[in-house]
Design an enzyme around this catalytic site. Structure first.
Site, PDB file in Angstrom:
ATOM      1  N   SER A   3       0.727  -1.255  -0.051  1.00  0.00           N
ATOM      2  CA  SER A   3       0.032  -0.126  -0.231  1.00  0.00           C
ATOM      3  C   SER A   3       0.760   1.109   0.154  1.00  0.00           C
ATOM      4  CB  SER A   3      -0.914  -0.055   1.201  1.00  0.00           C
ATOM      5  OG  SER A   3      -1.207   1.204   1.543  1.00  0.00           O
ATOM      6  N   LYS A  45       0.766  -3.516   4.869  1.00  0.00           N
ATOM      7  CA  LYS A  45      -0.113  -4.166   3.583  1.00  0.00           C
ATOM      8  C   LYS A  45       0.602  -5.090   2.647  1.00  0.00           C
ATOM      9  CE  LYS A  45      -4.136  -3.725   3.255  1.00  0.00           C
ATOM     10  NZ  LYS A  45      -5.139  -2.935   3.245  1.00  0.00           N
ATOM     11  N   GLU A  52      -7.455 -10.196  -7.228  1.00  0.00           N
ATOM     12  CA  GLU A  52      -8.618  -9.467  -7.158  1.00  0.00           C
ATOM     13  C   GLU A  52      -9.024  -8.790  -8.588  1.00  0.00           C
ATOM     14  OE1 GLU A  52      -7.819  -6.136  -4.424  1.00  0.00           O
ATOM     15  OE2 GLU A  52      -7.461  -7.553  -2.740  1.00  0.00           O
TER      16      GLU A  52
END
Ligand code: ARG
Length: 462
Positions: free
Chosen positions: A282, A288, A295
């Site tokens: 991130s 993260k 996704e």
């Protein structure tokens, strides 16, 4: 360019050229130039047939072959000049051919129309694309098999309603996706059979007055036969719709697997880790590690489904025979293929890089009363009607919940209180390994059954 320009393809009929906007609106060369190889292949097969039938003089065939060889080289070298003035791939190549070899180039289009030409090109392209996809599906299936083989006896919770249901092995779970992909491969193979028919010879819509030999063109191009009706040959794109439907189902399967990878990778679940190269960090949260690739697969499934709907909608209002609407078939079709091919390539590598956290899978199993059905089955085997067994075990589960323990952790004397039929051997029944091993039949999750499923799957992939 004006209508009097001799290179203007249908100049004889028109008194003014189209506006620049209309030219851009109607041109397809920016995307259909992708069909150049197939267009040349189809044109050469057509020219060979014209010569065999005495419709085209041998010296013209020789000139066409020479011109096409040069065009091929120019396209490969990136020196071919694609022009919007020539609208599409077919006219661009034909115009260059005529510039290179003169009248012979102008004779190539004898007994043919762009309508049967484009339908032939797309079918050739789609046939090759299906072969690429089939090989990539097999590669992903192999990656799944390899991982499944390492985990034939790794227990994990099987879920229904995303609630822990019964123990399964991770290998068994992966083999479910192998089966889905096997059906996807069958669907593409089936679509290939209907794709592999030759439209050429249909000409604009009604066939041609020249003494053509369609079967020999089909044979040269590797088609299994010719389209039996000229109107149908130039107008239907059902083969492309089938392709997109098969692709949409394939993507749907990969989207489901992606959803699972995402869940399994969540720190709350922690069943697996994906290799770092399939994740990103991130820009603001240093901790993260996001499963971007799965996704995106899930996201791109929406795009492929959209292409299927686009093609169905494109077709549904068209009267026979060819309509320019059909030019809109290409972008959805190409994008579908590109998306599926990239997705499969990435996926095989991604599956190969999955790290399994077996301890977390086992911990999750301990928390969900996953062997409750085994206990009920045990009581049934001792003579209790299934509904009564269900009731007795449900009460035992409630008692465990109050104590905060699993069925296997409940002291034996307390467990026996729920049914006089419960004996010492129940300890084995409540073990995860016992639960798994008991489901030993074709399609079951017992490690022995999964081992056999994998062996059969390997044979099917040969
Ligand atoms: N570019 C056209 C297509 O993709 C080729 C066929 C054009 N035929 C015609 N009659 N305008 O469909």
């Amino acid at each position: 360019m004006t209508a009097s320009d001799p290179s203007f393809t249908w100049s004889g009929r028109f008194s003014e050229p189209v506006s620049d906007l209309v030219k851009r609106y109607t041109a397809s060369v920016d995307f259909d130039r992708r069909l150049a190889t197939q267009d040349i292949q189809g044109s050469l097969a057509h020219a060979h047939m014209l010569a065999r039938q005495g419709i085209l003089p041998p010296e013209d065939l020789a000139a066409i072959e020479r011109g096409m060889a040069q065009i091929r080289d120019e396209i490969a070298a990136g020196t071919f000049v694609w022009s919007l003035d020539s609208e599409d791939v077919h006219l661009n190549i034909e115009r260059r051919l005529t510039a290179l070899v003169g009248d012979a180039g102008k004779r190539l289009h004898t007994g043919r129309s762009r309508n049967d030409q484009v339908a032939t090109d797309i079918r050739l392209w789609q046939r090759d694309t299906i072969d690429t996809i089939a090989a990539l599906i097999a590669e992903l299936q192999r990656a799944l098999l390899n991982l499944a083989e390492q985990h034939v006896d790794t227990p994990m919770p099987g879920f229904t309603h995303l609630q822990v249901a019964q123990p399964v092995t991770f290998g068994h779970h992966l083999m479910a996706y192998f089966e889905m992909l096997a059906r996807d491969a069958e669907r593409f193979a089936d679509c290939r059979r209907r794709t592999n028919r030759l439209p050429l010879g249909a000409a604009a819509l009604a066939g041609t007055t020249f003494p053509i030999d369609r079967e020999s063109v089909a044979a040269e191009l590797g088609f299994e036969g010719v389209c039996a009706n000229s109107l149908d040959a130039v107008s239907d794109r059902d083969f492309a719709i089938e392709f997109c439907a098969a692709a949409a189902l394939l993507m749907t399967h990969l989207s489901r697997l992606s959803e699972e990878l995402i869940l399994w990778m969540s720190p709350r679940v922690g069943f697996i880790d994906l290799a770092d190269r399939f994740t990103t960090g991130s820009s603001i949260m240093p901790q993260k590690k996001n499963p971007d690739v799965p996704e995106l697969v899930r996201g791109k499934t929406g795009r492929v489904n959209g292409h299927l709907v686009a093609l169905l909608t494109l077709m549904k209002g068209q009267p026979l025979a060819y309509n320019k609407d059909n030019q809109e078939d290409k972008e959805p079709l190409f994008d579908t293929a590109d998306t599926v091919i990239d997705t499969l390539r990435i996926y095989a590598d991604m599956v190969g890089g999955i790290r399994v956290r077996a301890e977390n899978m086992r911990d999750a199993l301990r928390q969900g009363f996953a062997t409750a059905t085994d206990l009920a089955d045990y009581l049934v085997k001792k003579g209790l009607p299934f509904r009564d067994a269900h009731e007795a075990v449900a009460r035992a589960v409630r008692a465990c919940e109050t104590r905060g323990c699993d069925l296997a952790e409940l002291p034996l004397d307390e467990l026996c209180a729920f049914s006089p039929l419960i004996g010492d051997e129940v300890v084995e029944v409540l073990k995860i390994e016992g639960s798994l091993a008991a489901r030993n039949h074709t399609g079951g999750t017992a490690p022995a059954a999964v081992r056999q499923a994998i062996a059969r799957a390997r044979e099917r992939l040969q």
